[in-house]
Design a protein around this motif. Sequence first.
Motif, PDB file in Angstrom:
ATOM      1  N   ILE A  21       0.822  -1.203   0.000  1.00 34.54           N
ATOM      2  CA  ILE A  21       0.000   0.000   0.000  1.00 34.54           C
ATOM      3  C   ILE A  21       0.860   1.259   0.000  1.00 34.54           C
ATOM      4  CG2 ILE A  21      -0.200   0.139   2.515  1.00 34.54           C
ATOM      5  CD1 ILE A  21      -3.138   0.950   2.094  1.00 34.54           C
ATOM      6  N   THR A  22       2.093   1.141   0.460  1.00 34.04           N
ATOM      7  CA  THR A  22       3.009   2.277   0.485  1.00 34.04           C
ATOM      8  C   THR A  22       3.511   2.665  -0.905  1.00 34.04           C
ATOM      9  OG1 THR A  22       4.762   0.702   1.030  1.00 34.04           O
ATOM     10  CG2 THR A  22       3.792   1.942   2.858  1.00 34.04           C
ATOM     11  N   ASP A  23       3.164   1.877  -1.916  1.00 32.29           N
ATOM     12  CA  ASP A  23       3.453   2.305  -3.288  1.00 32.29           C
ATOM     13  C   ASP A  23       2.574   3.483  -3.691  1.00 32.29           C
ATOM     14  OD1 ASP A  23       5.517   0.487  -3.958  1.00 32.29           O
ATOM     15  OD2 ASP A  23       4.045  -1.101  -4.266  1.00 32.29           O
ATOM     16  N   VAL A  24       1.465   3.675  -2.988  1.00 27.24           N
ATOM     17  CA  VAL A  24       0.643   4.865  -3.189  1.00 27.24           C
ATOM     18  C   VAL A  24       1.371   6.041  -2.563  1.00 27.24           C
ATOM     19  CG1 VAL A  24      -1.576   5.969  -2.730  1.00 27.24           C
ATOM     20  CG2 VAL A  24      -1.474   3.500  -3.149  1.00 27.24           C
ATOM     21  N   GLU A  25       1.652   7.049  -3.343  1.00 28.24           N
ATOM     22  CA  GLU A  25       2.456   8.174  -2.870  1.00 28.24           C
ATOM     23  C   GLU A  25       1.855   8.806  -1.613  1.00 28.24           C
ATOM     24  OE1 GLU A  25       4.321  12.410  -4.529  1.00 28.24           O
ATOM     25  OE2 GLU A  25       3.105  11.135  -5.823  1.00 28.24           O
ATOM     26  N   GLY A  26       2.684   9.007  -0.597  1.00 28.12           N
ATOM     27  CA  GLY A  26       2.241   9.685   0.609  1.00 28.12           C
ATOM     28  C   GLY A  26       1.528   8.809   1.612  1.00 28.12           C
ATOM     29  N   VAL A  27       1.595   7.493   1.454  1.00 27.49           N
ATOM     30  CA  VAL A  27       0.978   6.579   2.426  1.00 27.49           C
ATOM     31  C   VAL A  27       2.074   5.830   3.164  1.00 27.49           C
ATOM     32  CG1 VAL A  27      -0.491   4.551   2.757  1.00 27.49           C
ATOM     33  CG2 VAL A  27      -1.143   6.315   1.104  1.00 27.49           C
ATOM     34  N   ARG A  28       2.008   5.834   4.512  1.00 27.52           N
ATOM     35  CA  ARG A  28       2.979   5.142   5.351  1.00 27.52           C
ATOM     36  C   ARG A  28       2.262   4.139   6.256  1.00 27.52           C
ATOM     37  NH1 ARG A  28       4.923   8.444   9.062  1.00 27.52           N
ATOM     38  NH2 ARG A  28       3.432  10.137   8.687  1.00 27.52           N
ATOM     39  N   VAL A  29       2.994   3.125   6.708  1.00 33.19           N
ATOM     40  CA  VAL A  29       2.426   2.098   7.581  1.00 33.19           C
ATOM     41  C   VAL A  29       3.362   1.880   8.768  1.00 33.19           C
ATOM     42  CG1 VAL A  29       1.779  -0.340   7.798  1.00 33.19           C
ATOM     43  CG2 VAL A  29       1.188   0.927   5.720  1.00 33.19           C
ATOM     44  N   GLY A  30       2.766   1.751   9.959  1.00 32.72           N
ATOM     45  CA  GLY A  30       3.546   1.468  11.157  1.00 32.72           C
ATOM     46  C   GLY A  30       2.822   0.481  12.054  1.00 32.72           C
ATOM     47  N   HIS A  31       3.555  -0.188  12.922  1.00 31.25           N
ATOM     48  CA  HIS A  31       2.981  -1.199  13.810  1.00 31.25           C
ATOM     49  C   HIS A  31       3.478  -1.013  15.236  1.00 31.25           C
ATOM     50  CE1 HIS A  31       1.941  -3.573  10.204  1.00 31.25           C
ATOM     51  NE2 HIS A  31       3.209  -3.485   9.836  1.00 31.25           N
ATOM     52  N   ALA A  32       2.678  -1.493  16.179  1.00 34.17           N
ATOM     53  CA  ALA A  32       3.120  -1.742  17.557  1.00 34.17           C
ATOM     54  C   ALA A  32       2.623  -3.133  17.907  1.00 34.17           C
ATOM     55  CB  ALA A  32       2.562  -0.706  18.516  1.00 34.17           C
ATOM     56  N   THR A  33       3.528  -3.988  18.385  1.00 35.51           N
ATOM     57  CA  THR A  33       3.221  -5.395  18.634  1.00 35.51           C
ATOM     58  C   THR A  33       3.346  -5.712  20.116  1.00 35.51           C
ATOM     59  OG1 THR A  33       4.018  -6.006  16.436  1.00 35.51           O
ATOM     60  CG2 THR A  33       3.907  -7.760  18.089  1.00 35.51           C
ATOM     61  N   ILE A  34       2.369  -6.451  20.639  1.00 37.29           N
ATOM     62  CA  ILE A  34       2.405  -6.925  22.024  1.00 37.29           C
ATOM     63  C   ILE A  34       2.476  -8.446  21.999  1.00 37.29           C
ATOM     64  CG2 ILE A  34       1.213  -6.977  24.242  1.00 37.29           C
ATOM     65  CD1 ILE A  34      -0.268  -4.434  23.378  1.00 37.29           C
ATOM     66  N   ALA A  35       3.564  -9.017  22.499  1.00 33.47           N
ATOM     67  CA  ALA A  35       3.724 -10.472  22.545  1.00 33.47           C
ATOM     68  C   ALA A  35       4.390 -10.836  23.868  1.00 33.47           C
ATOM     69  CB  ALA A  35       4.559 -10.968  21.369  1.00 33.47           C
ATOM     70  N   ARG A  36       3.553 -11.035  24.866  1.00 35.65           N
ATOM     71  CA  ARG A  36       4.066 -11.411  26.188  1.00 35.65           C
ATOM     72  C   ARG A  36       2.959 -12.157  26.929  1.00 35.65           C
ATOM     73  NH1 ARG A  36       2.743  -5.883  26.785  1.00 35.65           N
ATOM     74  NH2 ARG A  36       1.196  -5.525  28.456  1.00 35.65           N
ATOM     75  N   GLY A  37       3.355 -13.117  27.740  1.00 35.34           N
ATOM     76  CA  GLY A  37       2.381 -13.883  28.497  1.00 35.34           C
ATOM     77  C   GLY A  37       1.315 -14.478  27.589  1.00 35.34           C
ATOM     78  N   ASP A  38       0.044 -14.211  27.901  1.00 32.41           N
ATOM     79  CA  ASP A  38      -1.047 -14.719  27.071  1.00 32.41           C
ATOM     80  C   ASP A  38      -1.585 -13.656  26.127  1.00 32.41           C
ATOM     81  OD1 ASP A  38      -2.185 -13.099  28.931  1.00 32.41           O
ATOM     82  OD2 ASP A  38      -3.675 -14.550  29.654  1.00 32.41           O
ATOM     83  N   LEU A  39      -0.739 -12.668  25.789  1.00 34.44           N
ATOM     84  CA  LEU A  39      -1.134 -11.600  24.870  1.00 34.44           C
ATOM     85  C   LEU A  39      -0.418 -11.739  23.536  1.00 34.44           C
ATOM     86  CD1 LEU A  39      -1.030  -8.531  27.294  1.00 34.44           C
ATOM     87  CD2 LEU A  39      -3.057  -9.780  26.506  1.00 34.44           C
ATOM     88  N   ARG A  40      -1.171 -11.731  22.466  1.00 31.31           N
ATOM     89  CA  ARG A  40      -0.643 -11.700  21.099  1.00 31.31           C
ATOM     90  C   ARG A  40      -1.532 -10.742  20.331  1.00 31.31           C
ATOM     91  NH1 ARG A  40       2.486 -13.978  23.647  1.00 31.31           N
ATOM     92  NH2 ARG A  40       3.782 -15.808  23.191  1.00 31.31           N
ATOM     93  N   THR A  41      -1.204  -9.466  20.382  1.00 31.76           N
ATOM     94  CA  THR A  41      -2.090  -8.456  19.823  1.00 31.76           C
ATOM     95  C   THR A  41      -1.273  -7.232  19.415  1.00 31.76           C
ATOM     96  OG1 THR A  41      -4.186  -7.290  20.220  1.00 31.76           O
ATOM     97  CG2 THR A  41      -2.620  -7.395  22.066  1.00 31.76           C
ATOM     98  N   GLY A  42      -1.938  -6.143  19.059  1.00 35.42           N
ATOM     99  CA  GLY A  42      -1.209  -4.940  18.670  1.00 35.42           C
ATOM    100  C   GLY A  42      -2.074  -3.978  17.894  1.00 35.42           C
ATOM    101  N   VAL A  43      -1.417  -3.041  17.238  1.00 34.96           N
ATOM    102  CA  VAL A  43      -2.120  -2.031  16.453  1.00 34.96           C
ATOM    103  C   VAL A  43      -1.294  -1.720  15.207  1.00 34.96           C
ATOM    104  CG1 VAL A  43      -1.081  -0.166  17.811  1.00 34.96           C
ATOM    105  CG2 VAL A  43      -3.154   0.279  16.489  1.00 34.96           C
ATOM    106  N   THR A  44      -1.979  -1.497  14.106  1.00 39.70           N
ATOM    107  CA  THR A  44      -1.355  -1.130  12.832  1.00 39.70           C
ATOM    108  C   THR A  44      -1.935   0.204  12.373  1.00 39.70           C
ATOM    109  OG1 THR A  44      -0.908  -3.404  12.154  1.00 39.70           O
ATOM    110  CG2 THR A  44      -1.117  -1.770  10.398  1.00 39.70           C
ATOM    111  N   ALA A  45      -1.074   1.113  11.935  1.00 38.68           N
ATOM    112  CA  ALA A  45      -1.494   2.445  11.502  1.00 38.68           C
ATOM    113  C   ALA A  45      -1.226   2.634  10.018  1.00 38.68           C
ATOM    114  CB  ALA A  45      -0.746   3.510  12.301  1.00 38.68           C
TER     115      ALA A  45
END
Length: 212
Positions: A21-45
Amino acid sequence: MRVDELPLTLGPHPRGRYGAITDVEGVRVGHATIARGDLRTGVTAIVPDALGPSRRRLPAGLSAGNGFGKLVGATQLVELGALETPVLLTSTLSVFRVADALVAHVLARPGYEDVATLNPVVGETNDGHLSDVRARAVGAEHVEEALASASGGRVVEACVGAGTGTTALGYKGGIGTSSRLVELAGRTVTVGALVQSNMDGTPGALGYFQVR
C-alpha cells in the motif's frame, strides 16, 4: 516468502515497486506489537501524509461485508465520504481505547488547536483465539508507537501489529499488503491494499486457491 517472490502471475496488472500500500504516494504504515504472556495483539497504523492542518479531510468510502465489525467512524465515511485521521487497526475490544488515543494524538498536533470535532477511524478483528482479548491490552502508548514508526517503502507483514494474534482458515493470519499499477484515462495510477486477515473456516476452503 511473499507471493511476488514465487513464479506466479496474479491478474493482468503489474505490482508496484514494493508490492504494498506504500506504493501509493504519501501513504505510510507502522505497527506496535504486544507479545508477552497470554497476549498476542497490537495495532497497525495506515497514515496518509496529505492529512494535516492545511487539509483536514480526504475523500473516502466504505463497503461493509461483515456486520460483526466494531468499526469506529463508519457513519461519517458513509454519509460524508470524508477521512479526518489515519486509519488504525487493532483487536476487537481495544478499538475504543485506540480511538480515544487517536483523537488525543491528532488534537495535540500543531495546527489543530481550534478543532472541536474529529472523526477517528479504527477497525478491528477478534484475535481472541491466540490472545486474551478481554485484557484490552492496546493503549495510548502503542498507538503512539505505531504512528511514530509509520514509514514508506517495504511494509513489515504477517505476525505483527494488529495481525499478531489473528488466524484465517485454520492457519496463522496476520497483516498483508499489495499494490497494482493500473492504466486509467491515459495515465498510470497505483492501487494499494492492506489486509488484517482473520476469519473462520477450514483448511479445505483453500482448495479454491490451489495452483494447478
